[in-house]
Design a protein around this motif. Structure first.
Motif, PDB file in Angstrom:
ATOM      1  N   LEU A  25     -14.117  -7.451 -11.256  1.00 34.72           N
ATOM      2  CA  LEU A  25     -13.884  -7.030  -9.879  1.00 34.72           C
ATOM      3  C   LEU A  25     -13.395  -5.588  -9.822  1.00 34.72           C
ATOM      4  O   LEU A  25     -13.923  -4.767  -9.075  1.00 34.72           O
ATOM      5  CB  LEU A  25     -12.867  -7.963  -9.216  1.00 34.72           C
ATOM      6  N   LEU A  26     -12.401  -5.256 -10.635  1.00 34.12           N
ATOM      7  CA  LEU A  26     -11.876  -3.889 -10.642  1.00 34.12           C
ATOM      8  C   LEU A  26     -12.925  -2.885 -11.113  1.00 34.12           C
ATOM      9  O   LEU A  26     -12.910  -1.727 -10.685  1.00 34.12           O
ATOM     10  CB  LEU A  26     -10.619  -3.796 -11.506  1.00 34.12           C
ATOM     11  N   ASP A  32      -9.261   5.177  -7.936  1.00 34.22           N
ATOM     12  CA  ASP A  32      -8.387   5.556  -6.816  1.00 34.22           C
ATOM     13  C   ASP A  32      -8.870   4.963  -5.487  1.00 34.22           C
ATOM     14  O   ASP A  32      -8.575   5.485  -4.409  1.00 34.22           O
ATOM     15  CB  ASP A  32      -8.273   7.076  -6.707  1.00 34.22           C
ATOM     16  N   ALA A  33      -9.591   3.851  -5.565  1.00 32.27           N
ATOM     17  CA  ALA A  33     -10.127   3.195  -4.369  1.00 32.27           C
ATOM     18  C   ALA A  33      -9.007   2.816  -3.414  1.00 32.27           C
ATOM     19  O   ALA A  33      -7.874   2.572  -3.825  1.00 32.27           O
ATOM     20  CB  ALA A  33     -10.920   1.952  -4.765  1.00 32.27           C
ATOM     21  N   GLU A  34      -9.366   2.752  -2.133  1.00 31.82           N
ATOM     22  CA  GLU A  34      -8.408   2.395  -1.097  1.00 31.82           C
ATOM     23  C   GLU A  34      -8.954   1.237  -0.274  1.00 31.82           C
ATOM     24  O   GLU A  34     -10.139   1.177   0.016  1.00 31.82           O
ATOM     25  CB  GLU A  34      -8.153   3.583  -0.169  1.00 31.82           C
ATOM     26  N   LEU A  42      -3.084   1.192   5.390  1.00 35.42           N
ATOM     27  CA  LEU A  42      -3.504   1.128   4.000  1.00 35.42           C
ATOM     28  C   LEU A  42      -2.949  -0.156   3.391  1.00 35.42           C
ATOM     29  O   LEU A  42      -1.752  -0.431   3.489  1.00 35.42           O
ATOM     30  CB  LEU A  42      -2.960   2.352   3.237  1.00 35.42           C
ATOM     31  N   LEU A  43      -3.814  -0.953   2.785  1.00 31.25           N
ATOM     32  CA  LEU A  43      -3.409  -2.209   2.151  1.00 31.25           C
ATOM     33  C   LEU A  43      -3.138  -2.035   0.665  1.00 31.25           C
ATOM     34  O   LEU A  43      -2.248  -2.676   0.108  1.00 31.25           O
ATOM     35  CB  LEU A  43      -4.493  -3.271   2.350  1.00 31.25           C
ATOM     36  N   ALA A  44      -3.933  -1.196   0.006  1.00 30.67           N
ATOM     37  CA  ALA A  44      -3.786  -0.978  -1.436  1.00 30.67           C
ATOM     38  C   ALA A  44      -4.501   0.302  -1.810  1.00 30.67           C
ATOM     39  O   ALA A  44      -5.517   0.649  -1.203  1.00 30.67           O
ATOM     40  CB  ALA A  44      -4.374  -2.152  -2.226  1.00 30.67           C
ATOM     41  N   LYS A  45      -3.966   0.985  -2.822  1.00 26.88           N
ATOM     42  CA  LYS A  45      -4.627   2.179  -3.347  1.00 26.88           C
ATOM     43  C   LYS A  45      -4.524   2.154  -4.863  1.00 26.88           C
ATOM     44  O   LYS A  45      -3.439   1.982  -5.423  1.00 26.88           O
ATOM     45  CB  LYS A  45      -3.975   3.461  -2.810  1.00 26.88           C
ATOM     46  N   ARG A 106     -19.380   3.103  -7.390  1.00 29.63           N
ATOM     47  CA  ARG A 106     -18.178   2.268  -7.266  1.00 29.63           C
ATOM     48  C   ARG A 106     -17.687   2.281  -5.821  1.00 29.63           C
ATOM     49  O   ARG A 106     -17.889   3.252  -5.096  1.00 29.63           O
ATOM     50  CB  ARG A 106     -17.071   2.766  -8.183  1.00 29.63           C
ATOM     51  N   ILE A 107     -16.992   1.230  -5.453  1.00 33.97           N
ATOM     52  CA  ILE A 107     -16.422   1.163  -4.108  1.00 33.97           C
ATOM     53  C   ILE A 107     -15.252   2.136  -4.035  1.00 33.97           C
ATOM     54  O   ILE A 107     -14.306   2.041  -4.814  1.00 33.97           O
ATOM     55  CB  ILE A 107     -15.959  -0.263  -3.776  1.00 33.97           C
ATOM     56  N   GLN A 108     -15.350   3.083  -3.107  1.00 31.68           N
ATOM     57  CA  GLN A 108     -14.290   4.084  -2.928  1.00 31.68           C
ATOM     58  C   GLN A 108     -13.316   3.657  -1.828  1.00 31.68           C
ATOM     59  O   GLN A 108     -12.115   3.825  -1.966  1.00 31.68           O
ATOM     60  CB  GLN A 108     -14.900   5.448  -2.578  1.00 31.68           C
TER      61      GLN A 108
END
Length: 127
Positions: A25-26, A32-34, A42-45, A106-108
């Protein structure tokens, strides 16, 4: 073709989420995805915060994200999902709109909007 790459990255993310495979998953997220609520906080960075969020969710035995529909426009993929979860009040589902921006494979950024929550089986309380 950007949309094919974006589509495969987001599908790999969904597959890893449903398999509860944190490393896979990661790998779909930029370091540095957000993650955000849609138009909000912002939930997670970064991988460390993403790992914590995902591992907490993975403790739910019934967790599963069912893809309802998907739209791909360039490097943006929008999924409508029905998430099965173990809520404090019982087993249920939650509608979710997930918008992923894919940059360099990658998902940014990801944004989430929550829809209707439905409880299917109330939790039995000890008497």
């Amino acid at each position: 073709m950007p949309s094919r790459t974006s589509l495969s990255v987001v599908q790999a993310q969904l597959d890893a989420y449903n398999a509860k495979d944190i490393e896979a998953l990661l790998e779909t997220y930029a370091p540095d995805a957000e993650q955000y609520t849609l138009h909000g906080e912002l939930l997670a960075k970064g991988h460390e915060q993403l790992r914590s969020r995902f591992l907490a969710r993975f403790k739910e035995t019934s967790l599963y994200a069912k893809l309802v529909s998907r739209i791909v426009v360039g490097n943006v993929v929008t999924d409508a999902e029905l998430i099965t979860r173990d809520f404090p009040e019982g087993l249920g589902t939650l509608e979710m709109l997930c918008i992923y921006e894919v940059v360099e494979g990658r998902i940014q950024k990801a944004s989430f909007s929550l829809g209707q929550k439905t409880i299917h089986a109330p939790t039995q309380s000890a008497a």
